[in-house]
Write an enzyme that holds these catalytic residues in place. Structure first.
Site, mmCIF file in Angstrom:
data_model
loop_
_atom_site.group_PDB
_atom_site.id
_atom_site.type_symbol
_atom_site.label_atom_id
_atom_site.label_comp_id
_atom_site.label_asym_id
_atom_site.label_seq_id
_atom_site.Cartn_x
_atom_site.Cartn_y
_atom_site.Cartn_z
ATOM 1 N N ARG A 77 -13.821 -54.343 7.833
ATOM 2 C CA ARG A 77 -13.720 -54.004 6.828
ATOM 3 C C ARG A 77 -13.280 -51.870 7.459
ATOM 4 O O ARG A 77 -13.013 -51.170 6.831
ATOM 5 C CB ARG A 77 -14.967 -53.412 5.812
ATOM 6 C CG ARG A 77 -14.315 -54.784 4.909
ATOM 7 C CD ARG A 77 -16.363 -54.863 4.094
ATOM 8 N NE ARG A 77 -17.064 -55.258 4.787
ATOM 9 C CZ ARG A 77 -18.622 -55.460 4.657
ATOM 10 N NH1 ARG A 77 -18.753 -54.893 3.317
ATOM 11 N NH2 ARG A 77 -19.148 -56.474 5.511
ATOM 12 N N ASP A 131 -22.004 -55.850 11.298
ATOM 13 C CA ASP A 131 -21.338 -56.361 10.274
ATOM 14 C C ASP A 131 -20.515 -55.502 9.546
ATOM 15 O O ASP A 131 -21.156 -54.353 9.943
ATOM 16 C CB ASP A 131 -22.434 -57.015 9.055
ATOM 17 C CG ASP A 131 -20.997 -57.906 8.230
ATOM 18 O OD1 ASP A 131 -19.623 -58.248 8.733
ATOM 19 O OD2 ASP A 131 -21.405 -58.055 6.971
ATOM 20 N N ASN A 136 -17.991 -68.360 13.121
ATOM 21 C CA ASN A 136 -16.836 -67.603 13.107
ATOM 22 C C ASN A 136 -15.304 -68.197 13.714
ATOM 23 O O ASN A 136 -14.542 -67.350 13.471
ATOM 24 C CB ASN A 136 -16.940 -66.281 13.783
ATOM 25 C CG ASN A 136 -18.394 -65.192 13.396
ATOM 26 O OD1 ASN A 136 -19.195 -64.620 13.765
ATOM 27 N ND2 ASN A 136 -18.027 -64.922 12.030
HETATM 28 C C1 FPP Z 1 -18.780 -59.307 11.564
HETATM 29 O O1 FPP Z 1 -18.011 -57.994 11.146
HETATM 30 C C2 FPP Z 1 -18.431 -59.348 13.315
HETATM 31 C C3 FPP Z 1 -17.558 -60.291 14.253
HETATM 32 C C4 FPP Z 1 -17.862 -61.384 13.282
HETATM 33 C C5 FPP Z 1 -17.920 -59.827 15.391
HETATM 34 C C6 FPP Z 1 -18.994 -58.891 16.203
HETATM 35 C C7 FPP Z 1 -18.383 -58.614 17.545
HETATM 36 C C8 FPP Z 1 -17.833 -57.096 18.476
HETATM 37 C C9 FPP Z 1 -18.758 -56.500 17.638
HETATM 38 C C10 FPP Z 1 -17.876 -57.548 19.565
HETATM 39 C C11 FPP Z 1 -17.801 -58.287 20.683
HETATM 40 C C12 FPP Z 1 -19.390 -58.794 20.710
HETATM 41 C C13 FPP Z 1 -19.582 -57.920 22.542
HETATM 42 C C14 FPP Z 1 -21.173 -57.959 22.480
HETATM 43 C C15 FPP Z 1 -19.566 -57.154 23.391
HETATM 44 P P1 FPP Z 1 -16.847 -59.042 9.399
HETATM 45 O O2 FPP Z 1 -15.989 -59.231 10.841
HETATM 46 O O3 FPP Z 1 -17.535 -59.892 9.408
HETATM 47 O O4 FPP Z 1 -16.818 -57.730 9.225
HETATM 48 P P2 FPP Z 1 -16.021 -57.295 7.472
HETATM 49 O O5 FPP Z 1 -17.619 -58.295 6.838
HETATM 50 O O6 FPP Z 1 -15.777 -56.830 7.225
HETATM 51 O O7 FPP Z 1 -15.207 -58.155 7.652
#
Ligand code: FPP
Length: 237
Positions: A21, A17, A65
């Site tokens: 941000r 997560d 998501n």
């Molecule tokens: C959450 O952060 C993250 C995600 C929903 C996506 C995670 C994806 C990756 C790390 C890349 C692809 C994966 C692999 C296995 C190569 P957020 O966007 O909710 O962050 P925020 O809370 O700060 O908005």
């Protein structure tokens, strides 16, 4: 940092997560955060392999998501697809087994095929289980298991009285893995967000304000040392 391997968790779950941000703080589009997040995933996976963690799960994309803007979903899918293309090269993790947790149906046929092939070619590898949760939800995991139970009953393989925790556990997406005993969530949030709700029933929770793209092996060491000092009672005294 000095680590006590005897007190390593058997299964770590990472809730990746804080990508959005991380990018916003730098004045960049959210997708840049996901790109850095994918790099953090590679870095932490490699480190877990090197220090000898036996089971890891990375929460990459939840069943919820999909409701994000299409451009963001597409960017995450591209990053995930890039990883599928490179993951077959097991040169730095020869004996790791790859598993994808979640319903593969919504992915493109090409991505689905790659996931199935990666699972197949690595299925006999036993040094480490590497699970990537994509289109994964803890509730969906349980619904899927319940459907399997109903099917088994209908087909006469199990009786009502055979339904127990062991049976349900064996029908979850994580059937090949032990329960998660350490859940790590960066970015300061203190929620499980539908991650492995059955499997983490007795897990220890570790959180840090560090955002996932900034998560380093040193941060993981801190979590491992913290875990080593926890007094786990599993409902006992
Ligand atoms: C959450 O952060 C993250 C995600 C929903 C996506 C995670 C994806 C990756 C790390 C890349 C692809 C994966 C692999 C296995 C190569 P957020 O966007 O909710 O962050 P925020 O809370 O700060 O908005």
């Amino acid at each position: 940092m000095l680590l006590n391997k005897d007190k390593f968790p058997v299964h770590i779950g990472f809730i990746m997560d804080g990508n959005g941000r991380w990018a916003q703080k730098k004045g960049l589009p959210r997708t840049f955060g996901h790109k850095e997040g994918a790099q953090a995933f590679r870095r932490i996976l490699k480190y877990c392999y090197e220090i000898g963690i036996k089971n890891v799960t990375f929460y990459a994309f939840s069943t919820e998501n999909w409701s994000r803007p299409k451009a963001e979903v597409d960017a995450i899918m591209t990053l995930f697809n890039d990883y599928l293309d490179e993951a077959g090269d097991f040169s730095d993790k020869k004996d790791a087994r790859l598993i994808f947790l979640g319903d593969k149906a919504p992915f493109s046929p090409d991505m689905r095929q790659k996931m199935i092939e990666l699972e197949k070619v690595s299925e006999n590898n036993d040094a480490m289980n590497v699970a990537i949760a994509v289109n994964y939800g803890g509730r969906d995991d349980i619904v899927y298991a319940v459907r399997s139970v109903v099917k088994m009953i209908r087909e006469g393989f199990v009786k009502d009285e055979d339904i127990n925790e062991e049976l349900i556990t064996s029908l979850l997406y994580t059937k090949n893995m032990p329960d998660v005993d350490l859940v790590i969530r960066p970015s300061g949030e203190k929620r499980l967000s539908n991650f492995m709700i059955w499997q983490s029933a007795y897990a220890e929770f570790y959180y840090t304000d560090v955002l996932w793209p900034d998560f380093t092996p040193n941060e993981l060491d801190k979590a491992l040392n913290d875990f080593a000092q926890r007094n786990r009672r599993f409902g006992g005294v």
